[in-house]
Scaffold this active site. Structure first.
Site, PDB file in Angstrom:
ATOM      1  N   LYS A 240       0.990  -1.463  -0.363  1.00  0.00           N
ATOM      2  CA  LYS A 240      -0.239  -0.020  -0.095  1.00  0.00           C
ATOM      3  C   LYS A 240       0.471   1.142  -0.051  1.00  0.00           C
ATOM      4  O   LYS A 240       1.969   1.665   0.255  1.00  0.00           O
ATOM      5  CB  LYS A 240      -0.785  -0.147   1.505  1.00  0.00           C
ATOM      6  CG  LYS A 240      -2.285   1.081   0.739  1.00  0.00           C
ATOM      7  CD  LYS A 240      -3.572  -0.208   0.506  1.00  0.00           C
ATOM      8  CE  LYS A 240      -4.549   0.788  -0.287  1.00  0.00           C
ATOM      9  NZ  LYS A 240      -5.434  -0.524  -0.647  1.00  0.00           N
TER      10      LYS A 240
ATOM     11  N   GLY B 279     -23.035   3.944  -2.907  1.00  0.00           N
ATOM     12  CA  GLY B 279     -22.289   4.783  -4.693  1.00  0.00           C
ATOM     13  C   GLY B 279     -21.773   3.137  -5.246  1.00  0.00           C
ATOM     14  O   GLY B 279     -23.059   2.948  -5.875  1.00  0.00           O
TER      15      GLY B 279
ATOM     16  N   VAL C  18     -20.812   1.114  -5.901  1.00  0.00           N
ATOM     17  CA  VAL C  18     -20.754  -0.876  -5.389  1.00  0.00           C
ATOM     18  C   VAL C  18     -22.138  -0.670  -5.275  1.00  0.00           C
ATOM     19  O   VAL C  18     -22.507  -2.004  -5.352  1.00  0.00           O
ATOM     20  CB  VAL C  18     -19.377  -0.837  -4.617  1.00  0.00           C
ATOM     21  CG1 VAL C  18     -19.707  -3.108  -4.093  1.00  0.00           C
ATOM     22  CG2 VAL C  18     -17.766  -0.752  -5.152  1.00  0.00           C
TER      23      VAL C  18
HETATM   24  P1  NAD Z   1     -18.568   5.189  -2.677  1.00  0.00           P
HETATM   25  O1  NAD Z   1     -17.282   6.341  -1.966  1.00  0.00           O
HETATM   26  O2  NAD Z   1     -19.043   5.365  -4.506  1.00  0.00           O
HETATM   27  O3  NAD Z   1     -20.167   4.794  -2.725  1.00  0.00           O
HETATM   28  C1  NAD Z   1     -19.638   5.189  -0.557  1.00  0.00           C
HETATM   29  C2  NAD Z   1     -21.516   5.870  -0.486  1.00  0.00           C
HETATM   30  O4  NAD Z   1     -21.556   5.093   0.892  1.00  0.00           O
HETATM   31  C3  NAD Z   1     -21.355   7.081  -0.684  1.00  0.00           C
HETATM   32  O5  NAD Z   1     -22.589   6.637  -1.426  1.00  0.00           O
HETATM   33  C4  NAD Z   1     -21.985   6.964   0.551  1.00  0.00           C
HETATM   34  O6  NAD Z   1     -22.485   8.541   0.555  1.00  0.00           O
HETATM   35  C5  NAD Z   1     -22.694   5.897   1.757  1.00  0.00           C
HETATM   36  N1  NAD Z   1     -22.660   6.139   3.081  1.00  0.00           N
HETATM   37  C6  NAD Z   1     -21.551   6.113   3.717  1.00  0.00           C
HETATM   38  N2  NAD Z   1     -21.697   5.937   5.047  1.00  0.00           N
HETATM   39  C7  NAD Z   1     -22.880   5.935   4.633  1.00  0.00           C
HETATM   40  C8  NAD Z   1     -23.751   4.935   6.151  1.00  0.00           C
HETATM   41  N3  NAD Z   1     -22.928   5.374   7.367  1.00  0.00           N
HETATM   42  N4  NAD Z   1     -25.122   5.104   5.317  1.00  0.00           N
HETATM   43  C9  NAD Z   1     -25.393   4.957   4.731  1.00  0.00           C
HETATM   44  N5  NAD Z   1     -24.622   5.384   3.091  1.00  0.00           N
HETATM   45  C10 NAD Z   1     -23.338   5.873   3.134  1.00  0.00           C
HETATM   46  O7  NAD Z   1     -18.144   3.887  -2.300  1.00  0.00           O
HETATM   47  P2  NAD Z   1     -17.316   2.576  -3.134  1.00  0.00           P
HETATM   48  O8  NAD Z   1     -16.034   3.057  -4.219  1.00  0.00           O
HETATM   49  O9  NAD Z   1     -18.835   2.051  -3.791  1.00  0.00           O
HETATM   50  O10 NAD Z   1     -17.138   1.248  -2.012  1.00  0.00           O
HETATM   51  C11 NAD Z   1     -18.187   1.411  -1.169  1.00  0.00           C
HETATM   52  C12 NAD Z   1     -17.490   0.292  -0.180  1.00  0.00           C
HETATM   53  O11 NAD Z   1     -16.722  -0.669  -0.935  1.00  0.00           O
HETATM   54  C13 NAD Z   1     -15.845   1.256   0.498  1.00  0.00           C
HETATM   55  O12 NAD Z   1     -16.269   0.364   2.052  1.00  0.00           O
HETATM   56  C14 NAD Z   1     -14.956   0.207  -0.034  1.00  0.00           C
HETATM   57  O13 NAD Z   1     -13.512   0.522   0.567  1.00  0.00           O
HETATM   58  C15 NAD Z   1     -15.391  -0.879  -0.139  1.00  0.00           C
HETATM   59  N6  NAD Z   1     -14.979  -1.476  -1.672  1.00  0.00           N
HETATM   60  C16 NAD Z   1     -15.124  -0.840  -2.931  1.00  0.00           C
HETATM   61  C17 NAD Z   1     -14.331  -1.302  -3.675  1.00  0.00           C
HETATM   62  C18 NAD Z   1     -14.384  -0.639  -5.210  1.00  0.00           C
HETATM   63  O14 NAD Z   1     -13.814  -0.985  -6.491  1.00  0.00           O
HETATM   64  N7  NAD Z   1     -14.772   0.563  -5.527  1.00  0.00           N
HETATM   65  C19 NAD Z   1     -13.696  -2.553  -3.724  1.00  0.00           C
HETATM   66  C20 NAD Z   1     -13.387  -3.258  -2.837  1.00  0.00           C
HETATM   67  C21 NAD Z   1     -13.530  -2.628  -1.754  1.00  0.00           C
END
Ligand code: NAD
Length: 339
Positions: A78, A176, A178
């Site tokens: 990382k 979001g 995902v």
């Molecule tokens: P993102 O920032 O696009 O979406 C996250 C969403 O969660 C946002 O819309 C935010 O408003 C919402 N949110 C945050 N706190 C909240 C709460 N308490 N209640 C309700 N909604 C809440 O992120 P993402 O890329 O969709 O990733 C989501 C999660 O998956 C993260 O933890 C990320 O680390 C993990 N992840 C993502 C990927 C990827 O490919 N994007 C891969 C592995 C893990």
């Protein structure tokens, strides 16, 4: 510093300081037994240098475990860039970071993470080939969602006896990149969706397009459902929230869902099946790793099936040994990493 490295079983730690661009970066290579270390680059304002180092160490270790269980020929690493209060030229800072990565001769491959974008990866790519998730490679999120969807099927089969999602109540926290893509797939498979997001626009979209039922953010974890899918921030499963859950299983995309390892034992004691986060959310990593290795899309999609196979194996061991799936996953990863 060496004591810290030994306790995290970290292979090496690298630092760069470039006053001309404001770059202050740390690269942590945790384990490269299975291949070169791959892991995202964070660009965040840290309160002090030690917390930046701690973050790099903790996250690098997580990447080794994730890559090992995803069946990738890839190690874990990382990078953390301490975001300056003010930066004149962001592109120049990421170009300097690209030159730093290149000095490691491919032992570390970087990717997009919190605070960085594919445009930043493009700047890095001007100086090193050891970078993924550039604008040309595309967003890994849809692949993460595909893997989580397959993982939810495996979880439903293990906990509820069927992987038919028709009529299954899935509560999604966070719509979001995902979470929304996952909601679309669950909707297409006939699942009933209960959703929350801090952004009301995202919730409204899910209501209109997917017939989802909105739930207030503070009420989602305690909402009765079959499967809870945390797709927002980490740390949602803690000593307070575990007692409130009214689901049969937890299977979602968010990283670091467990506030601490013993929370997985509390879930187990409550009969709630937990799909270890770094196993079920590995789709994005599989995508960037294989894309970087030049694999075509069908091969990448085929590799995603590894996620549900691995989860089924973990659930089987967990049931046989009466241990939490999180503990079983850690033990398998450690066997692969340390023999
Ligand atoms: P993102 O920032 O696009 O979406 C996250 C969403 O969660 C946002 O819309 C935010 O408003 C919402 N949110 C945050 N706190 C909240 C709460 N308490 N209640 C309700 N909604 C809440 O992120 P993402 O890329 O969709 O990733 C989501 C999660 O998956 C993260 O933890 C990320 O680390 C993990 N992840 C993502 C990927 C990827 O490919 N994007 C891969 C592995 C893990």
């Amino acid at each position: 510093m060496f004591t810290l490295m030994e306790s995290a079983r970290l292979e090496s730690l690298h630092f760069a300081d470039d006053p001309a661009t404001g770059l202050k970066a740390i690269i942590a290579i945790h384990n490269s037994r299975l291949g070169p270390a791959l892991g995202g680059c964070r660009y965040l304002p840290y309160t002090d240098e030690q917390s930046a180092v701690d973050d790099a160490l903790r996250l690098a270790k997580g990447m080794s475990y994730k890559a090992a269980l995803a069946g990738l020929a890839q190690g874990g690493g990382k990078a953390v860039i301490i975001r300056p209060a003010h930066v004149d030229n962001r592109g120049a800072l990421f170009e300097a970071f690209g030159r730093f990565i290149d000095t490691l001769n491919g032992h570390y491959i970087t990717a997009m993470d919190s605070g960085t974008s594919s445009v930043d990866m493009d700047c890095i790519a001007q100086h090193t080939p050891h970078v993924t998730s550039t604008t040309a490679e595309g967003d890994p999120s849809p692949h993460t969602a595909l893997g989580v969807f397959a993982g939810i099927r495996a979880t439903a089969l293990a906990r509820l006896g069927s992987d038919n999602l028709e009529g299954l109540r899935v509560a999604i926290q966070g719509l979001g990149n995902v979470g929304f893509a996952l909601a679309e797939q669950l909707h297409a498979a006939g699942a009933e969706l209960l959703v929350s997001d801090l952004d009301h626009g995202r919730v409204q979209l899910a209501v209109e397009q997917l017939g989802a039922r909105p739930v207030a953010s503070e009420a989602l974890l305690a909402t009765p459902c079959d499967i809870l899918a945390p797709c927002g921030l980490g740390g949602v499963l803690n000593s307070t929230s575990v007692g409130q859950l009214r689901c049969s299983a937890v299977a979602g995309a968010a990283n670091n869902q467990l506030a601490s390892a013993d929370i997985s034992d509390s879930l187990q004691a409550r009969g709630i099946l937990y799909a270890p986060d770094y196993v079920i959310n590995a789709g994005g990593l599989i995508y960037v790793a294989l894309k970087h290795q030049g694999e075509p899309l069908p091969a990448i999609t085929a590799h995603l099936t590894q996620i549900s196979r691995r989860l089924t194996e973990i659930f089987g061991h967990a049931q046989a040994d009466k241990r939490s799936p999180a503990r079983v996953a850690d033990a398998i990863a450690e066997r692969l990493l340390y023999g």
